[in-house]
Write an enzyme that holds these catalytic residues in place. Structure first.
Site, mmCIF file in Angstrom:
data_model
loop_
_atom_site.group_PDB
_atom_site.id
_atom_site.type_symbol
_atom_site.label_atom_id
_atom_site.label_comp_id
_atom_site.label_asym_id
_atom_site.label_seq_id
_atom_site.Cartn_x
_atom_site.Cartn_y
_atom_site.Cartn_z
ATOM 1 N N HIS A 95 0.769 -1.176 -0.243
ATOM 2 C CA HIS A 95 0.161 -0.100 0.003
ATOM 3 C C HIS A 95 1.003 1.070 -0.072
ATOM 4 O O HIS A 95 0.500 2.217 -0.639
ATOM 5 C CB HIS A 95 -0.792 0.100 1.171
ATOM 6 C CG HIS A 95 -1.852 -0.994 1.334
ATOM 7 N ND1 HIS A 95 -1.950 -1.685 2.440
ATOM 8 C CD2 HIS A 95 -2.863 -1.420 0.545
ATOM 9 C CE1 HIS A 95 -2.997 -2.676 2.276
ATOM 10 N NE2 HIS A 95 -3.733 -2.327 1.140
ATOM 11 N N LYS B 130 -16.981 -7.756 5.333
ATOM 12 C CA LYS B 130 -15.730 -8.271 5.734
ATOM 13 C C LYS B 130 -15.416 -8.019 6.987
ATOM 14 O O LYS B 130 -15.715 -6.902 7.612
ATOM 15 C CB LYS B 130 -14.440 -7.574 4.826
ATOM 16 C CG LYS B 130 -14.178 -8.036 3.686
ATOM 17 C CD LYS B 130 -12.850 -7.433 3.252
ATOM 18 C CE LYS B 130 -12.340 -7.492 1.986
ATOM 19 N NZ LYS B 130 -11.221 -6.612 1.503
ATOM 20 N N ARG C 102 -2.072 -6.052 -8.233
ATOM 21 C CA ARG C 102 -0.842 -6.910 -8.158
ATOM 22 C C ARG C 102 -0.783 -8.135 -9.243
ATOM 23 O O ARG C 102 0.089 -8.317 -9.851
ATOM 24 C CB ARG C 102 -1.200 -7.731 -6.835
ATOM 25 C CG ARG C 102 -0.676 -6.988 -5.516
ATOM 26 C CD ARG C 102 -1.349 -7.383 -4.392
ATOM 27 N NE ARG C 102 -2.776 -7.219 -4.648
ATOM 28 C CZ ARG C 102 -3.585 -7.192 -3.405
ATOM 29 N NH1 ARG C 102 -3.049 -7.363 -2.132
ATOM 30 N NH2 ARG C 102 -4.857 -7.083 -3.665
ATOM 31 N N SER D 289 -3.075 -7.728 2.692
ATOM 32 C CA SER D 289 -3.324 -7.668 4.047
ATOM 33 C C SER D 289 -3.739 -9.022 4.611
ATOM 34 O O SER D 289 -3.440 -9.308 5.646
ATOM 35 C CB SER D 289 -4.393 -6.893 4.078
ATOM 36 O OG SER D 289 -4.104 -5.212 3.927
HETATM 37 P P1 ADP Z 1 -5.835 -6.087 0.278
HETATM 38 O O1 ADP Z 1 -6.606 -6.710 1.569
HETATM 39 O O2 ADP Z 1 -6.134 -6.867 -0.758
HETATM 40 O O3 ADP Z 1 -4.517 -5.898 0.720
HETATM 41 P P2 ADP Z 1 -7.139 -3.352 0.264
HETATM 42 O O4 ADP Z 1 -8.585 -3.516 0.152
HETATM 43 O O5 ADP Z 1 -6.567 -2.944 1.485
HETATM 44 O O6 ADP Z 1 -6.601 -4.732 -0.254
HETATM 45 O O7 ADP Z 1 -6.445 -2.860 -0.878
HETATM 46 C C1 ADP Z 1 -6.484 -1.363 -1.463
HETATM 47 C C2 ADP Z 1 -5.756 -1.188 -2.498
HETATM 48 O O8 ADP Z 1 -4.544 -1.406 -2.602
HETATM 49 C C3 ADP Z 1 -6.439 -2.147 -3.739
HETATM 50 O O9 ADP Z 1 -6.354 -1.263 -4.966
HETATM 51 C C4 ADP Z 1 -5.220 -3.138 -3.860
HETATM 52 O O10 ADP Z 1 -5.309 -3.694 -5.355
HETATM 53 C C5 ADP Z 1 -4.211 -2.325 -3.504
HETATM 54 N N1 ADP Z 1 -3.150 -3.166 -3.005
HETATM 55 C C6 ADP Z 1 -2.929 -3.866 -1.910
HETATM 56 N N2 ADP Z 1 -1.920 -4.599 -1.711
HETATM 57 C C7 ADP Z 1 -1.027 -4.127 -2.610
HETATM 58 C C8 ADP Z 1 0.332 -4.495 -3.192
HETATM 59 N N3 ADP Z 1 1.089 -5.305 -2.452
HETATM 60 N N4 ADP Z 1 0.722 -3.849 -4.342
HETATM 61 C C9 ADP Z 1 -0.030 -3.052 -5.226
HETATM 62 N N5 ADP Z 1 -1.268 -2.730 -4.781
HETATM 63 C C10 ADP Z 1 -1.761 -3.368 -3.649
#
Ligand code: ADP
Length: 174
Positions: free
Chosen positions: A17, A41, A90, A128
């Site tokens: 993030h 969730k 990703r 996450s």
């Molecule tokens: P997650 O639970 O899948 O990590 P979130 O809802 O917190 O997802 O993710 C918010 C945004 O950040 C989404 O657009 C997700 O694709 C992006 N994101 C999450 N982890 C990564 C990563 N490792 N690299 C790039 N983008 C990410």
């Protein structure tokens, strides 16, 4: 003034993030990190905890704001006077879902656009949910999340082994 919104659950925030945040800040004058309440969730950290953690980690970056939101993303984005939604990608599996969301959002709000930033390969596997799982099993998440998040996970998953009659141990949360 180019203002964008980066929405997500951030449960918890990871280096993946943070990489997207840093790169989005190169493209936009202002970035609002929008921390979602997702009724579907069950979150490990409350919305307040997630916002607090993010603010502590990124609070000193100029042009950045952390806010919580619920309801329709496009309504929040429009209310903040932003024209762009930032998302990270990703893998191809992200693309399917994000493509559908971006098209739906365009249907709802034709003037808003979604910009996708490709992850760096070292974060391609990072989510996450994997961080929560590793931490819950007592593994190290040192390379995946900032130290304050690592500590918050350690506290959240602090476990006390309780002996059971067959000699095995069950693990109970405090
Ligand atoms: P997650 O639970 O899948 O990590 P979130 O809802 O917190 O997802 O993710 C918010 C945004 O950040 C989404 O657009 C997700 O694709 C992006 N994101 C999450 N982890 C990564 C990563 N490792 N690299 C790039 N983008 C990410």
């Amino acid at each position: 003034m180019k203002r964008a919104v980066y929405p997500g659950s951030f449960d918890p925030i990871t280096y993946g993030h943070l990489d997207i945040i840093d790169r989005a800040l190169q493209l936009f004058d202002e970035l609002i990190i929008a921390v979602a309440v997702n009724p579907n969730k069950r979150a490990l950290f409350s919305q307040e905890e997630r916002c607090r953690m993010i603010t502590e980690i990124v609070g000193n970056r100029s042009g950045l704001r952390v806010e919580s939101f619920s309801g329709l993303l496009v309504t929040f984005v429009a209310a903040r006077g932003a024209a762009t939604i930032v998302k990270g990608l990703r893998a191809v599996s992200d693309f399917e879902f994000e493509f559908q969301m971006a098209l739906l959002n365009r249907q709802l709000a034709p003037t808003l656009d979604t910009v996708f930033l490709m992850t760096q390969d070292r974060y391609a596997f990072l989510s996450s949910s994997s961080v929560r799982e590793i931490a819950s099993l007592g593994g190290s998440v040192h390379q995946l999340v900032p130290p304050s998040v690592e500590e918050a996970l350690r506290v959240r998953f602090e476990v006390t082994p309780t002996p059971v009659s067959n000699g095995a141990h069950v693990v109970e949360r405090d």
